[in-house]
Design a protein around this motif. Structure first.
Motif, PDB file in Angstrom:
ATOM      1  N   ILE A  12      12.455  40.510  -7.819  1.00  0.00           N
ATOM      2  CA  ILE A  12      13.452  41.439  -7.459  1.00  0.00           C
ATOM      3  C   ILE A  12      12.448  42.595  -6.756  1.00  0.00           C
ATOM      4  O   ILE A  12      12.754  42.907  -5.747  1.00  0.00           O
ATOM      5  CB  ILE A  12      14.328  42.132  -8.430  1.00  0.00           C
ATOM      6  CG1 ILE A  12      15.571  41.208  -8.733  1.00  0.00           C
ATOM      7  CG2 ILE A  12      15.021  43.645  -8.155  1.00  0.00           C
ATOM      8  CD1 ILE A  12      16.345  41.530 -10.198  1.00  0.00           C
ATOM      9  N   ALA A  13      11.546  43.181  -7.104  1.00  0.00           N
ATOM     10  CA  ALA A  13      10.506  43.694  -6.605  1.00  0.00           C
ATOM     11  C   ALA A  13       9.892  43.301  -5.553  1.00  0.00           C
ATOM     12  O   ALA A  13       9.645  44.033  -4.682  1.00  0.00           O
ATOM     13  CB  ALA A  13       9.456  44.241  -7.652  1.00  0.00           C
ATOM     14  N   LEU A  14       9.597  41.945  -5.312  1.00  0.00           N
ATOM     15  CA  LEU A  14       9.131  41.354  -4.322  1.00  0.00           C
ATOM     16  C   LEU A  14       9.929  41.536  -2.915  1.00  0.00           C
ATOM     17  O   LEU A  14       9.127  41.684  -1.940  1.00  0.00           O
ATOM     18  CB  LEU A  14       8.751  39.878  -4.424  1.00  0.00           C
ATOM     19  CG  LEU A  14       8.241  38.932  -3.563  1.00  0.00           C
ATOM     20  CD1 LEU A  14       6.801  39.284  -3.389  1.00  0.00           C
ATOM     21  CD2 LEU A  14       8.397  37.434  -4.072  1.00  0.00           C
ATOM     22  N   TRP A  15      11.100  41.686  -3.126  1.00  0.00           N
ATOM     23  CA  TRP A  15      12.044  41.855  -1.866  1.00  0.00           C
ATOM     24  C   TRP A  15      11.452  42.987  -1.007  1.00  0.00           C
ATOM     25  O   TRP A  15      11.837  42.956   0.248  1.00  0.00           O
ATOM     26  CB  TRP A  15      13.449  41.750  -2.391  1.00  0.00           C
ATOM     27  CG  TRP A  15      13.995  40.426  -2.419  1.00  0.00           C
ATOM     28  CD1 TRP A  15      13.822  39.767  -3.529  1.00  0.00           C
ATOM     29  CD2 TRP A  15      14.788  39.919  -1.505  1.00  0.00           C
ATOM     30  NE1 TRP A  15      14.281  38.448  -3.463  1.00  0.00           N
ATOM     31  CE2 TRP A  15      14.974  38.436  -2.131  1.00  0.00           C
ATOM     32  CE3 TRP A  15      15.235  39.842  -0.340  1.00  0.00           C
ATOM     33  CZ2 TRP A  15      15.530  37.459  -1.292  1.00  0.00           C
ATOM     34  CZ3 TRP A  15      15.810  38.940   0.448  1.00  0.00           C
ATOM     35  CH2 TRP A  15      16.218  37.661  -0.107  1.00  0.00           C
ATOM     36  N   LEU A  24       9.924  32.822  -0.966  1.00  0.00           N
ATOM     37  CA  LEU A  24      10.095  31.198  -1.184  1.00  0.00           C
ATOM     38  C   LEU A  24       8.969  30.693  -2.354  1.00  0.00           C
ATOM     39  O   LEU A  24       9.362  29.822  -2.719  1.00  0.00           O
ATOM     40  CB  LEU A  24      10.036  30.488   0.193  1.00  0.00           C
ATOM     41  CG  LEU A  24      11.140  30.857   1.184  1.00  0.00           C
ATOM     42  CD1 LEU A  24      10.871  30.193   2.522  1.00  0.00           C
ATOM     43  CD2 LEU A  24      12.573  29.988   0.573  1.00  0.00           C
ATOM     44  N   ALA A  25       7.913  31.372  -2.161  1.00  0.00           N
ATOM     45  CA  ALA A  25       6.720  30.634  -3.229  1.00  0.00           C
ATOM     46  C   ALA A  25       7.115  30.972  -4.401  1.00  0.00           C
ATOM     47  O   ALA A  25       6.605  30.215  -5.280  1.00  0.00           O
ATOM     48  CB  ALA A  25       5.479  31.623  -2.846  1.00  0.00           C
ATOM     49  N   GLY A  43      16.377  23.348  -1.240  1.00  0.00           N
ATOM     50  CA  GLY A  43      15.156  23.349  -0.665  1.00  0.00           C
ATOM     51  C   GLY A  43      14.862  24.510   0.297  1.00  0.00           C
ATOM     52  O   GLY A  43      15.594  25.651   0.676  1.00  0.00           O
ATOM     53  N   HIS A  44      13.302  24.601   0.387  1.00  0.00           N
ATOM     54  CA  HIS A  44      12.774  25.744   1.113  1.00  0.00           C
ATOM     55  C   HIS A  44      13.325  25.769   2.513  1.00  0.00           C
ATOM     56  O   HIS A  44      13.641  27.094   3.035  1.00  0.00           O
ATOM     57  CB  HIS A  44      11.262  25.769   1.025  1.00  0.00           C
ATOM     58  CG  HIS A  44      10.732  26.068  -0.167  1.00  0.00           C
ATOM     59  ND1 HIS A  44       9.140  26.225  -0.465  1.00  0.00           N
ATOM     60  CD2 HIS A  44      11.151  26.347  -1.329  1.00  0.00           C
ATOM     61  CE1 HIS A  44       9.154  26.683  -1.662  1.00  0.00           C
ATOM     62  NE2 HIS A  44      10.078  26.655  -2.136  1.00  0.00           N
ATOM     63  N   LEU A  51      17.926  33.103   4.469  1.00  0.00           N
ATOM     64  CA  LEU A  51      17.553  34.335   3.959  1.00  0.00           C
ATOM     65  C   LEU A  51      17.116  35.103   5.155  1.00  0.00           C
ATOM     66  O   LEU A  51      17.037  36.074   5.124  1.00  0.00           O
ATOM     67  CB  LEU A  51      16.447  34.298   2.745  1.00  0.00           C
ATOM     68  CG  LEU A  51      16.788  33.820   1.464  1.00  0.00           C
ATOM     69  CD1 LEU A  51      15.654  33.853   0.583  1.00  0.00           C
ATOM     70  CD2 LEU A  51      18.010  34.561   1.141  1.00  0.00           C
ATOM     71  N   ALA A  52      16.783  34.296   6.254  1.00  0.00           N
ATOM     72  CA  ALA A  52      16.017  34.897   7.614  1.00  0.00           C
ATOM     73  C   ALA A  52      17.081  36.147   7.825  1.00  0.00           C
ATOM     74  O   ALA A  52      16.592  37.011   8.528  1.00  0.00           O
ATOM     75  CB  ALA A  52      15.554  33.647   8.245  1.00  0.00           C
TER      76      ALA A  52
END
Length: 126
Positions: A12-15, A24-25, A43-44, A51-52
């Motif tokens: 969540i913090a990563l956003w 994605l990682a 899938g990625h 998400l883009a």
């Protein structure tokens, strides 16, 4: 050892970094992301495309974690307010999320929110 609850808080913090590849990682290559009530993405490549749109117009992202719980089997439930700065206006969406983890990666992620409210909020952006 890091718990799934800690992994979820870190995700969540990563956003706030607005870094799609870093997001994605944290997902397994065959991860399923289901933004209810829309169709699930797997899938990625599919998740990246999905998400883009959320990331593209955002000048800032701030997910506020209100409540979080981890079940005995490691599934993590979150109550959040996801905030996206679009132009000069913050769009805020209450969200319930479910995260399933395996070996430190998200294998299944489901978010529940009011898509009509989201679309109405986005319609106000000029």
């Amino acid at each position: 050892m890091t718990s799934n609850l800690d992994h979820t808080k870190d995700f969540i913090a990563l956003w706030s970094r607005i870094d799609l590849e870093a997001i994605l990682a944290v997902m397994a290559p065959d991860c399923i992301y289901h933004n209810m009530p829309w169709a699930p993405l797997q899938g990625h490549d599919a998740i990246r495309e999905g998400l883009a749109g959320f990331l593209a117009g955002a000048g800032a992202i701030d997910w506020q974690l209100l409540h979080v719980a981890e079940s005995q089997d490691g599934m993590v439930m979150t109550e959040r307010v996801d905030r996206f700065l679009i132009g000069e206006r913050w769009i805020e969406m209450p969200v319930m999320g479910i995260f399933e983890w395996q070996d430190g990666l998200i294998v299944h992620w489901r978010d529940y929110f009011d898509s009509a409210r989201f679309q109405a909020e986005m319609a106000t952006i000029s």
